[in-house]
Scaffold this motif. Structure first.
Motif, mmCIF file in Angstrom:
data_model
loop_
_atom_site.group_PDB
_atom_site.id
_atom_site.type_symbol
_atom_site.label_atom_id
_atom_site.label_comp_id
_atom_site.label_asym_id
_atom_site.label_seq_id
_atom_site.Cartn_x
_atom_site.Cartn_y
_atom_site.Cartn_z
ATOM 1 N N CYS B 13 18.285 15.535 -1.730
ATOM 2 C CA CYS B 13 17.168 15.281 -0.806
ATOM 3 C C CYS B 13 15.899 15.917 -1.388
ATOM 4 O O CYS B 13 15.933 17.070 -1.837
ATOM 5 N N PRO B 14 14.773 15.186 -1.388
ATOM 6 C CA PRO B 14 13.549 15.725 -1.990
ATOM 7 C C PRO B 14 13.026 16.961 -1.269
ATOM 8 O O PRO B 14 12.481 17.868 -1.903
ATOM 9 N N VAL B 15 13.260 17.027 0.036
ATOM 10 C CA VAL B 15 12.759 18.200 0.778
ATOM 11 C C VAL B 15 13.575 19.428 0.384
ATOM 12 O O VAL B 15 13.062 20.528 0.224
ATOM 13 N N GLN B 16 14.878 19.225 0.153
ATOM 14 C CA GLN B 16 15.716 20.358 -0.260
ATOM 15 C C GLN B 16 15.297 20.842 -1.648
ATOM 16 O O GLN B 16 15.246 22.040 -1.910
ATOM 17 N N LEU B 17 14.916 19.889 -2.527
ATOM 18 C CA LEU B 17 14.431 20.275 -3.860
ATOM 19 C C LEU B 17 13.165 21.126 -3.703
ATOM 20 O O LEU B 17 13.065 22.232 -4.233
ATOM 21 N N SER B 18 12.210 20.622 -2.935
ATOM 22 C CA SER B 18 10.941 21.352 -2.765
ATOM 23 C C SER B 18 11.200 22.734 -2.212
ATOM 24 O O SER B 18 10.658 23.735 -2.700
ATOM 25 N N MET B 19 12.060 22.816 -1.202
ATOM 26 C CA MET B 19 12.321 24.110 -0.576
ATOM 27 C C MET B 19 12.895 25.095 -1.590
ATOM 28 O O MET B 19 12.514 26.243 -1.667
ATOM 29 N N ASN B 20 13.826 24.609 -2.403
ATOM 30 C CA ASN B 20 14.453 25.503 -3.373
ATOM 31 C C ASN B 20 13.496 25.928 -4.476
ATOM 32 O O ASN B 20 13.544 27.060 -4.953
#
Lengths: 112, 112
Positions: B13-20
């Motif tokens: 998920c792109p949001v999970q990438l950004s968050m990490n």
């Protein structure tokens, strides 16, 4: 000097306020998935890579208490409960979309 | 199914990438202040409420290694070093501005 007050905590910077209130890896991910449409617990568990039952339950409770999520019990048998964004939760849409757009840069098409 | 690859880590998920990648309370705050203009270490230490020397030094190093910040040494005496955003760092502007705008809702004018 302007300060920024959220519930009983004062900050000197709006970004620091936002970070303290909404940031937390799992909170943002739950908000992101519920932003798209109301979700059941089981859906969220499947959608969010790596989240445990304990953390998901705590995250949902915390987001409810902070006024970002609404828990809706349909009083059915078998039980049917959904989580949806409150108005306050929906105000986070620009932050969530900006995170999504930034992450999209790293999209790769795999054949699975 | 699309996946999202950042350096050697894969996300669903792109949001999970950004968050990490970018989340971390202090990283976002350093990025926010440097977004407005290049900053010296001492400025960042004063601007960011509650950050310790150790954490600020680690955060700057990590942001440099991840390609978000550029450390510029002016080779002067006394030493003059500044941090500025790289192009990759500047791509985060929408996320940082969205966080700032959300936090601005809680602005209060104090007389100090």
């Amino acid at each position: 000097m302007a300060t920024f007050l959220y519930q009983d905590r004062t900050f000197e910077c709006p970004v620091q306020l936002s970070m303290n209130v909404i940031m937390g890896k799992w909170k943002v991910l739950v908000l992101w998935h519920v932003l798209r449409r109301p979700r059941r617990y089981g859906e969220l568990k499947r959608l969010i890579q790596g989240i445990s039952h304990k953390v998901l339950a705590e995250t949902l409770k915390s987001l409810e208490e902070d006024g970002f999520l609404l828990r809706i019990d349909f009083h059915e048998n078998p039980p049917h409960v959904e989580y949806q964004l409150t108005d306050q939760g929906r105000e986070l849409e620009p932050v969530l979309l900006a995170l999504q757009q930034w992450g999209m840069r790293y999209k790769t098409e795999s054949l699975t």
